[in-house]
Scaffold this motif. Structure first.
Motif, mmCIF file in Angstrom:
data_model
loop_
_atom_site.group_PDB
_atom_site.id
_atom_site.type_symbol
_atom_site.label_atom_id
_atom_site.label_comp_id
_atom_site.label_asym_id
_atom_site.label_seq_id
_atom_site.Cartn_x
_atom_site.Cartn_y
_atom_site.Cartn_z
ATOM 1 N N ARG A 282 -2.662 2.431 3.968
ATOM 2 C CA ARG A 282 -3.154 1.458 4.955
ATOM 3 C C ARG A 282 -3.316 0.079 4.306
ATOM 4 N NH1 ARG A 282 -7.212 4.090 6.300
ATOM 5 N NH2 ARG A 282 -6.312 5.092 8.155
ATOM 6 N N GLU A 283 -3.876 0.032 3.103
ATOM 7 C CA GLU A 283 -4.074 -1.250 2.427
ATOM 8 C C GLU A 283 -2.752 -1.882 1.997
ATOM 9 O OE1 GLU A 283 -6.886 -3.009 2.037
ATOM 10 O OE2 GLU A 283 -7.744 -1.490 3.365
ATOM 11 N N LEU A 284 -1.700 -1.084 1.845
ATOM 12 C CA LEU A 284 -0.375 -1.628 1.523
ATOM 13 C C LEU A 284 0.340 -2.151 2.759
ATOM 14 C CD1 LEU A 284 0.761 1.061 -1.063
ATOM 15 C CD2 LEU A 284 0.611 -1.405 -1.515
ATOM 16 N N GLY A 285 -0.281 -2.006 3.938
ATOM 17 C CA GLY A 285 0.279 -2.586 5.153
ATOM 18 C C GLY A 285 1.151 -1.653 5.963
ATOM 19 N N PRO A 375 10.509 6.719 -3.870
ATOM 20 C CA PRO A 375 9.987 6.375 -2.537
ATOM 21 C C PRO A 375 8.530 5.923 -2.617
ATOM 22 C CG PRO A 375 11.230 8.431 -2.452
ATOM 23 C CD PRO A 375 11.097 8.069 -3.901
ATOM 24 N N LEU A 376 8.172 4.996 -1.720
ATOM 25 C CA LEU A 376 6.812 4.444 -1.743
ATOM 26 C C LEU A 376 5.762 5.547 -1.598
ATOM 27 C CD1 LEU A 376 4.866 2.077 -1.800
ATOM 28 C CD2 LEU A 376 5.239 1.777 0.668
ATOM 29 N N VAL A 377 6.032 6.558 -0.746
ATOM 30 C CA VAL A 377 5.025 7.618 -0.578
ATOM 31 C C VAL A 377 4.815 8.382 -1.881
ATOM 32 C CG1 VAL A 377 5.329 7.923 1.890
ATOM 33 C CG2 VAL A 377 6.814 9.167 0.320
ATOM 34 N N GLY A 378 5.877 8.528 -2.690
ATOM 35 C CA GLY A 378 5.736 9.182 -3.987
ATOM 36 C C GLY A 378 4.903 8.360 -4.935
ATOM 37 N N ARG A 379 5.109 7.029 -4.917
ATOM 38 C CA ARG A 379 4.324 6.163 -5.800
ATOM 39 C C ARG A 379 2.845 6.136 -5.381
ATOM 40 N NH1 ARG A 379 7.316 0.887 -4.894
ATOM 41 N NH2 ARG A 379 8.714 2.019 -3.503
ATOM 42 N N ILE A 380 2.603 6.199 -4.067
ATOM 43 C CA ILE A 380 1.218 6.248 -3.578
ATOM 44 C C ILE A 380 0.562 7.571 -3.990
ATOM 45 C CG2 ILE A 380 -0.187 6.434 -1.481
ATOM 46 C CD1 ILE A 380 1.776 4.484 -0.152
ATOM 47 N N VAL A 424 -3.632 -2.331 -5.570
ATOM 48 C CA VAL A 424 -4.331 -1.981 -4.341
ATOM 49 C C VAL A 424 -5.375 -0.900 -4.614
ATOM 50 C CG1 VAL A 424 -4.049 -0.840 -2.097
ATOM 51 C CG2 VAL A 424 -2.488 -2.674 -2.778
ATOM 52 N N PHE A 425 -5.022 0.059 -5.465
ATOM 53 C CA PHE A 425 -5.964 1.113 -5.856
ATOM 54 C C PHE A 425 -7.240 0.509 -6.462
ATOM 55 C CE2 PHE A 425 -7.370 3.440 -9.695
ATOM 56 C CZ PHE A 425 -7.971 4.542 -9.092
#
Length: 446
Positions: A282-285, A375-380, A424-425
């Motif tokens: 959410r904070e990454l937009g 992928p961004l979800v993997g990095r998150i 962001v973390f």
């Protein structure tokens, strides 16, 4: 309106009830059969992996070639009895056997079997060719002393130091009763969830049909009445869709817990990690619907551990290189389990399972992806998972303090972790700590 006009809606209603009852019974039975079969298959694979681990780590350096040329006798028999009774035949292990390539049983903790030949010559040849064989059988199917019981049977090739084919075959029988109890428990939990979900769907659709049949009986009613009834039906249909979505999330959660049921903190870890991932997304937009998908899919990040042997997963000390390689296979296994689904949610879960151990400098696994190729979800998920792992108790170490965990993670910014995600973390750290305290204090959901 004649009698036949009244009877038609009743006939439709009765047929719907009978067809739904049959369909729900068949679907529920098929799901439970599949769950039980998969749980049993997983238990068989687990004993095969454990047997291979024992053969490759304990027996490889303790068995000599002369042990596999003739039946064990005298002092050597006593030595083998001591080795197996102290290090191998423990817990649920009921019987072990060593075979010579000819099929001769050269050693067994059941001495009445020593010197006999196996009838499964073809199976033995297959194992000598490098294949693992496992099954569920009876302990005394081939004879032997002691009470007969249902067991998990596993054959693995026994390799000794030096080149060449396997020198013999190692066989283990594990008591099936604990596995059966766990399979029964998991099946019962899934059965309850399936029955409740199917009953809810049935009950949600049942009133819709009642309204529709009622509309047939009142077909001469005013158009406004029919429009109102249709609006009510659509509202209930939306409610059923919401119920199905909640059921899907509950199914995913139960699968996540089943994959990691050996960890007492599994429920808390799943809650914390998935909530952290949603906050970072959410904070990454990311759009709110994507944030919600990530929150629901993230609990399946370690679903591949269902295939990881207990001896490795619960080992209190450092893993060997071979154990590390087997442990790392869970990322690919999780992806393989989920990636064939047409569901957008399960596709996202497959991506998370496959990429949450990748590192932005390319040193992660299973594919060594770098930077934005992850992928961004993997990095998150990587940041969320590591933060919770470091600050939680593990079988091989106690939980770290928040300050120490943050120090370690900051060293990985730009090498292990994506810089933008990690920044962001850090900005969200207060919110994450609040969530951590709340979820850790609550009882873990089943």
């Amino acid at each position: 309106m004649n009698a036949s006009d009244h009877d038609a809606p009743r006939g439709i209603f009765l047929r719907f009830a009978l067809v739904c009852a049959l369909a729900l019974t068949l679907a529920g039975g098929a799901i439970l059969w599949r769950v039980r079969a998969e749980a049993r298959s997983a238990a068989e694979r687990n004993i095969a992996f454990h047997t291979r681990f024992v053969a490759d780590t304990i027996l490889r350096d303790r068995i000599v070639r002369s042990d596999l040329t003739g039946r064990a006798r005298g002092e050597r028999l006593r030595q083998l009895d001591l080795l197996f009774s102290s290090e191998i035949v423990v817990g649920d292990t009921k019987r072990v056997k060593l075979y010579a390539p000819s099929g001769l049983i050269v050693y067994s903790n059941d001495h009445s079997l020593i010197g006999k030949h196996t009838d499964d010559v073809e199976e033995l040849r297959s194992v000598l060719g490098g294949r693992l064989v496992h099954d569920t059988t009876r302990l005394n199917a081939e004879g032997g002393a002691g009470r007969d019981r249902k067991v998990l049977e596993s054959y693995v090739p026994l390799r000794l130091p030096g080149p060449g084919r396997p020198a013999g075959v190692f066989e283990v029988y594990e008591d099936y009763a604990p596995v059966d109890a766990e399979v029964t428990r998991v099946t019962r939990d899934v059965a309850i969830a399936v029955v409740l979900a199917l009953m809810a769907l049935y009950l949600l659709l049942f009133p819709v049909l009642r309204r529709m049949t009622g509309a047939l009986e009142r077909r001469n009613s005013h158009l406004a009445d029919r429009t109102r009834e249709l609006s009510e039906a659509l509202a209930r249909l939306r409610d059923s869709q919401d119920a199905l979505a909640r059921s899907q999330e509950e199914t995913i959660r139960r699968l996540s817990v089943a994959a990691e049921y050996r960890d007492e903190d599994t429920g808390h870890h799943i809650d914390r990690m998935s909530t952290y991932a949603a906050i970072l997304a959410r904070e990454l937009g990311l759009p709110e619907d994507e944030v919600e998908l990530i929150r629901i899919a993230a609990p399946l990040h370690d679903v591949g551990k269902i295939a990881t042997p207990d001896a490795i997963l619960l080992k209190p000390g450092a893993l060997t290189p071979e154990e590390r390689r087997i442990m790392e296979e869970h990322a690919t296994t999780g992806w393989q389990m989920l990636s064939d689904s047409t569901s957008e949610l399960l596709q996202l879960a497959a991506t998370i399972a496959r990429t949450h151990h990748e590192k932005v400098d390319g040193t992660g696994y299973p594919r060594g992806l770098k930077g934005d190729t992850i992928p961004l979800v993997g990095r998150i998920a990587a940041v969320a998972d590591v933060f919770d792992a470091l600050t939680s108790d593990r079988v091989y170490r106690p939980a770290m303090s928040i300050d120490r965990a943050l120090g370690i993670m900051r060293e990985g910014r730009g090498t292990q972790f994506d810089e933008d995600v990690f920044d962001v973390f850090e900005r969200c750290l207060d919110e994450l700590l609040t969530v951590r305290a709340r979820l850790s204090a609550e009882p873990a959901a089943a």
